[in-house]
Design a protein around this motif. Sequence first.
Motif, PDB file in Angstrom:
ATOM      1  N   ALA A   1       1.222  -0.917  -0.024  1.00 10.49           N
ATOM      2  CA  ALA A   1      -0.051  -0.523  -0.253  1.00 10.49           C
ATOM      3  C   ALA A   1       0.622   1.241   0.201  1.00 10.49           C
ATOM      4  O   ALA A   1       1.832   1.331   0.969  1.00 10.49           O
ATOM      5  CB  ALA A   1      -0.566   0.130   1.373  1.00 10.49           C
ATOM      6  N   PRO A   2       0.517   2.098  -0.342  1.00 12.31           N
ATOM      7  CA  PRO A   2       1.161   3.211  -0.006  1.00 12.31           C
ATOM      8  C   PRO A   2       1.579   4.271   1.066  1.00 12.31           C
ATOM      9  O   PRO A   2       1.084   3.364   2.267  1.00 12.31           O
ATOM     10  CB  PRO A   2      -0.131   4.701  -0.651  1.00 12.31           C
ATOM     11  CG  PRO A   2      -0.671   4.723  -1.449  1.00 12.31           C
ATOM     12  CD  PRO A   2      -1.144   2.778  -1.696  1.00 12.31           C
TER      13      PRO A   2
ATOM     14  N   TYR B   1       9.678   5.913  -6.938  1.00 12.01           N
ATOM     15  CA  TYR B   1       8.346   5.839  -6.345  1.00 12.01           C
ATOM     16  C   TYR B   1       7.898   4.902  -5.754  1.00 12.01           C
ATOM     17  O   TYR B   1       6.919   4.889  -4.448  1.00 12.01           O
ATOM     18  CB  TYR B   1       7.318   7.608  -6.188  1.00 12.01           C
ATOM     19  CG  TYR B   1       8.668   8.639  -6.625  1.00 12.01           C
ATOM     20  CD1 TYR B   1       9.094   9.513  -5.534  1.00 12.01           C
ATOM     21  CD2 TYR B   1       9.149   9.229  -7.950  1.00 12.01           C
ATOM     22  CE1 TYR B   1      10.239  10.720  -5.641  1.00 12.01           C
ATOM     23  CE2 TYR B   1       9.926  10.294  -8.267  1.00 12.01           C
ATOM     24  CZ  TYR B   1      10.520  10.864  -7.083  1.00 12.01           C
ATOM     25  OH  TYR B   1      11.051  11.916  -7.728  1.00 12.01           O
ATOM     26  N   ARG B   2       7.524   4.142  -6.346  1.00 13.85           N
ATOM     27  CA  ARG B   2       6.952   2.985  -5.796  1.00 13.85           C
ATOM     28  C   ARG B   2       6.993   1.670  -6.031  1.00 13.85           C
ATOM     29  O   ARG B   2       6.852   0.058  -6.289  1.00 13.85           O
ATOM     30  CB  ARG B   2       5.830   2.351  -7.919  1.00 13.85           C
ATOM     31  CG  ARG B   2       3.992   2.068  -7.346  1.00 13.85           C
ATOM     32  CD  ARG B   2       3.562   2.395  -8.736  1.00 13.85           C
ATOM     33  NE  ARG B   2       2.125   1.556  -8.943  1.00 13.85           N
ATOM     34  CZ  ARG B   2       1.312   2.057 -10.039  1.00 13.85           C
ATOM     35  NH1 ARG B   2       1.664   1.981 -10.569  1.00 13.85           N
ATOM     36  NH2 ARG B   2       0.677   1.063  -8.969  1.00 13.85           N
ATOM     37  N   SER B   3       8.306   2.088  -4.854  1.00  9.77           N
ATOM     38  CA  SER B   3       8.472   0.166  -4.157  1.00  9.77           C
ATOM     39  C   SER B   3       8.898  -0.099  -5.016  1.00  9.77           C
ATOM     40  O   SER B   3       8.567  -1.129  -5.198  1.00  9.77           O
ATOM     41  CB  SER B   3       7.820   0.060  -3.389  1.00  9.77           C
ATOM     42  OG  SER B   3       8.546  -0.560  -2.658  1.00  9.77           O
TER      43      SER B   3
ATOM     44  N   LEU C   1      -0.447   5.531  -5.080  1.00 16.82           N
ATOM     45  CA  LEU C   1      -0.809   3.543  -5.600  1.00 16.82           C
ATOM     46  C   LEU C   1      -0.631   2.552  -5.388  1.00 16.82           C
ATOM     47  O   LEU C   1       0.190   2.493  -4.946  1.00 16.82           O
ATOM     48  CB  LEU C   1      -0.971   3.939  -7.506  1.00 16.82           C
ATOM     49  CG  LEU C   1      -1.260   4.714  -8.214  1.00 16.82           C
ATOM     50  CD1 LEU C   1      -1.030   4.898  -9.496  1.00 16.82           C
ATOM     51  CD2 LEU C   1      -2.999   4.695  -7.940  1.00 16.82           C
ATOM     52  N   PRO C   2      -0.864   1.932  -5.176  1.00 17.72           N
ATOM     53  CA  PRO C   2      -0.328   0.257  -4.126  1.00 17.72           C
ATOM     54  C   PRO C   2       0.708  -0.482  -5.154  1.00 17.72           C
ATOM     55  O   PRO C   2       0.574  -0.135  -6.643  1.00 17.72           O
ATOM     56  CB  PRO C   2      -1.539  -0.335  -4.264  1.00 17.72           C
ATOM     57  CG  PRO C   2      -3.029   0.160  -4.696  1.00 17.72           C
ATOM     58  CD  PRO C   2      -2.723   1.382  -5.371  1.00 17.72           C
ATOM     59  N   ARG C   3       1.547  -0.466  -4.934  1.00 16.60           N
ATOM     60  CA  ARG C   3       2.365  -1.898  -5.892  1.00 16.60           C
ATOM     61  C   ARG C   3       1.992  -3.424  -5.315  1.00 16.60           C
ATOM     62  O   ARG C   3       1.820  -4.034  -4.282  1.00 16.60           O
ATOM     63  CB  ARG C   3       3.475  -1.222  -5.395  1.00 16.60           C
ATOM     64  CG  ARG C   3       4.792  -2.120  -6.110  1.00 16.60           C
ATOM     65  CD  ARG C   3       5.121  -3.042  -6.058  1.00 16.60           C
ATOM     66  NE  ARG C   3       6.772  -3.164  -5.081  1.00 16.60           N
ATOM     67  CZ  ARG C   3       6.805  -4.275  -3.830  1.00 16.60           C
ATOM     68  NH1 ARG C   3       6.604  -5.685  -4.752  1.00 16.60           N
ATOM     69  NH2 ARG C   3       7.862  -3.833  -4.042  1.00 16.60           N
ATOM     70  N   LEU C   4       1.874  -4.062  -7.229  1.00 21.93           N
ATOM     71  CA  LEU C   4       1.665  -5.558  -6.862  1.00 21.93           C
ATOM     72  C   LEU C   4       2.758  -5.853  -7.902  1.00 21.93           C
ATOM     73  O   LEU C   4       2.693  -5.343  -8.868  1.00 21.93           O
ATOM     74  CB  LEU C   4       0.332  -5.652  -7.451  1.00 21.93           C
ATOM     75  CG  LEU C   4      -0.824  -6.454  -7.257  1.00 21.93           C
ATOM     76  CD1 LEU C   4      -0.193  -7.233  -6.289  1.00 21.93           C
ATOM     77  CD2 LEU C   4      -1.936  -7.312  -7.562  1.00 21.93           C
TER      78      LEU C   4
END
Length: 290
Positions: free
Chosen positions: A123-124, A163-165, A234-237
């Motif tokens: 999750a963020p 930024y989105r892991s 935004l979530p990262r999946l």
Amino acid sequence: MKALTQRLSQEQMALLPTDEDVAFYEEHGWYISQKVIPDEIIDEAILGSEKFYRGERDATLPYKTGYSDWQPGDGNAVRNNQHVSYRKKELRKLLHPMIGAIAAKLARTRGIRLFEDTLVYKAPTINEGEGVVGWHTDYSYSSNCTSNKMLSAWIPFHDTDVYRSPLVVIDGSHKWSGTEHMRSFNNQNLKEIENTFAQEGRKIVEVPIIMKKGQVSFHHSLTIHGSYPNHSNLPRLAFALYLQDYDNRYQPFWNNGKQIHHFLDRMCRKLPNGYPDYSDPAIFPVLWTE
């Protein structure tokens, strides 16, 4: 379950690593593919992931302990669920022959089997420091394997920027000694872990793996890696596949006098000597073979 291999088209063959790419992987311990997974397969995997998180299963594991398996109520900073391709058909489609063929070329082997997989959601970030995956090596979680050529494929389900892991690897760390048992996945203090492997003469270079949807990254089982928090909104999946080269087999392993067992050892068929069979296609399906 049947082996998942199939012949590659000429267009797919053109996307395999070159000799220069293989040399880069052997020197640095990681490699990023071209776009090799069709959007529709990833989009279906996203829907399958949502069903999985809602509790829908196409198959179940025969026991509930010994592996990571996020459940609602556990928090969303990092959701970690293992061997999901066995339990959800949409995720199984990510055991794609292109991934196997690329891995086989990088590892210089004539066949690739799945060892295990992990679905990871982040999750963020709300609180600074949460959502970190600590520096670790995948080899440290597979001490029952004979191979030193195993490797992992990392498949983000969307474009992934810094930024989105993104996955982060320590460049060239697969060549270092003393990291074989670095089980620090759940330690969120990256600097503290770094102090355990920092030595004179070792240059620690963190490489965020930035990719577009459909690209796949690969890293050696001894490459130190982890990930930063998800600073996007935004979530990262992502889906991680830990892959066996053709020659990998089971070996007994003890730690401090205690014999170590992998959670899948109880599910797969047994060899005549009673050892787990890491070539059992029902549990360790073949992604690629020549």
